[in-house]
Design a protein around this motif. Structure first.
Motif, short mmCIF file in Angstrom:
data_model
loop_
_atom_site.label_atom_id
_atom_site.label_comp_id
_atom_site.label_asym_id
_atom_site.label_seq_id
_atom_site.Cartn_x
_atom_site.Cartn_y
_atom_site.Cartn_z
N LYS A 142 2.60 1.72 2.06
CA LYS A 142 2.24 1.32 0.69
C LYS A 142 1.77 -0.13 0.65
N VAL A 143 2.41 -0.99 1.43
CA VAL A 143 1.99 -2.39 1.49
C VAL A 143 0.55 -2.49 1.97
N LEU A 144 0.22 -1.71 3.00
CA LEU A 144 -1.14 -1.71 3.53
C LEU A 144 -2.12 -1.18 2.48
N CYS A 145 -1.76 -0.07 1.83
CA CYS A 145 -2.64 0.53 0.82
C CYS A 145 -2.82 -0.41 -0.38
N LYS A 146 -1.75 -1.09 -0.75
CA LYS A 146 -1.82 -2.02 -1.87
C LYS A 146 -2.75 -3.19 -1.55
N SER A 150 -5.63 -3.13 -4.32
CA SER A 150 -5.25 -3.91 -5.51
C SER A 150 -6.23 -5.03 -5.87
N LYS A 151 -7.08 -5.43 -4.92
CA LYS A 151 -8.06 -6.50 -5.14
C LYS A 151 -7.40 -7.79 -5.67
N GLY A 152 -6.22 -8.06 -5.13
CA GLY A 152 -5.52 -9.28 -5.49
C GLY A 152 -4.70 -9.20 -6.75
N GLU A 153 -4.78 -8.08 -7.47
CA GLU A 153 -3.99 -7.92 -8.70
C GLU A 153 -2.54 -7.59 -8.35
N ASP A 154 -1.63 -8.03 -9.22
CA ASP A 154 -0.21 -7.76 -9.01
C ASP A 154 0.10 -6.39 -9.60
N PHE A 172 -1.15 3.33 -8.43
CA PHE A 172 -1.02 1.91 -8.74
C PHE A 172 -1.01 1.72 -10.25
N TYR A 173 -0.14 0.81 -10.69
CA TYR A 173 -0.03 0.53 -12.12
C TYR A 173 0.00 -0.98 -12.33
N ASN A 174 -0.88 -1.46 -13.20
CA ASN A 174 -0.93 -2.88 -13.53
C ASN A 174 -0.22 -3.09 -14.86
N PRO A 175 0.98 -3.69 -14.86
CA PRO A 175 1.73 -3.86 -16.10
C PRO A 175 1.07 -4.82 -17.09
#
Length: 226
Positions: A142-146, A150-154, A172-175
Motif C-alpha cells: 500500500k505504501v508503494l501504491c500510495k 497519491s501525487k503528493g496528496e495526503d 484512496f480517500y482524501n479527507p
C-alpha cells in the motif's frame, strides 16, 4: 468465545434512549453463522425500538477466527493511552495473564493478533484475512501504491476486493476534499513485496500487534533494498 452485552443507546434520529444487545466478541469457530454478520458489519448495528432507525455504533469488539490463527481487536477511536495499555498487555506488561499470552505469541507464528481503532480498518483486516494474504506485506504494498497514485496528496489507503470487477484494489480517500479513487493491486506487486520482505518478517523477534502505514514505513526504512 462469543459474547453479547446489553447496552444503553440514544437514537440519533428520534433522540430517545433504549437498551439493546450488541456483540462484544465473536468466535467464528463457535458461531460460524456470524461470519457474514461480521463482514457486512451487522454486528455493529442497533435498531431503535421507538422509530425503527438503524445505526452503526462503534463499540469495543473482538473477532476470533482461530481456524486461521487470527484475532482482531477493535478499540474505536482509541486514545494513545488505550492503545498503549493494550499493547502492554500483549507484550507481557499488562498484568495477570499477559505474560503467558506474550510468551505464546513469541513462540508461535500460527497466532496473529491485530489491533485497530476504526471500523473501516477492522473491515480492511477482515478483507485481507479472507484473501489469505499477509497484512504486513499488504501494508508495505500500500505504501508503494500510495507513492505512485497519491501525487503528493495526503490520502488514506484501503485494501479491498472490488465486486464490480472482482479484482483486488487499493482505494484512496482524501479527507480534505473528500475525493476518492482506486487502483488495481497488481498481484506482481504483492509477490514482489513477498519476495523482498518475507525473510525479514520471519526474523522479527517481537509479535506485531499494530500493522498500519506507520508500521510499514518504519519497517521499510529499517530493511532497505537495492
Amino acid at each position: 468465545m462469543s459474547l453479547k452485552e446489553k447496552t444503553s443507546f440514544r437514537c440519533g434520529h428520534c433522540g430517545k434512549d433504549f437498551e439493546a444487545e450488541i456483540w462484544s466478541s465473536v468466535n467464528s469457530e463457535i458461531n460460524p453463522e456470524m461470519r457474514d454478520s461480521v463482514r457486512n458489519l451487522d454486528v455493529f448495528k442497533v435498531k431503535c425500538p421507538h422509530c425503527g432507525n438503524t445505526e452503526l455504533v462503534q463499540r469495543p469488539f473482538v473477532y476470533n477466527e482461530m481456524g486461521k490463527g487470527f484475532m482482531i481487536q477493535l478499540i474505536p477511536n482509541g486514545s494513545e493511552a488505550e492503545v498503549k495499555q493494550m499493547l502492554n498487555f500483549f507484550s507481557g506488561k499488562g498484568g495477570e495473564g499477559s505474560d503467558v499470552l506474550a510468551t505464546l505469541l513469541r513462540r508461535t507464528s500460527d497466532l496473529q493478533i491485530r489491533l485497530v481503532t476504526t471500523i473501516p480498518r477492522f473491515k480492511e483486516k477482515i478483507a485481507i484475512l479472507d484473501e489469505q494474504m499477509d497484512d504486513r506485506l499488504v501494508e508495505i504494498a500500500k505504501v508503494l501504491c500510495k507513492t505512485i497514485a497519491s501525487k503528493g496528496e495526503d490520502v488514506e489507503a484501503y485494501f479491498f476486493r472490488n465486486p464490480e470487477i472482482d479484482k483486488l484494489c487499493i482505494g484512496f480517500y482524501n479527507p480534505k476534499n473528500q475525493d476518492s479513487f482506486y487502483m488495481e493491486l497488481n498481484p506482481e506487486i504483492y509477490d514482489l513485496m513477498k519476495q523482498s520482505y518475507s525473510e525479514d518478517i520471519k526474523k522479527m523477534s517481537e509479535p506485531t500487534i499494530v500493522v498500519d502505514e506507520k508500521w510499514a514505513r518504519q519497517f521499510i526504512a529499517e530493511h532497505p533494498k537495492e
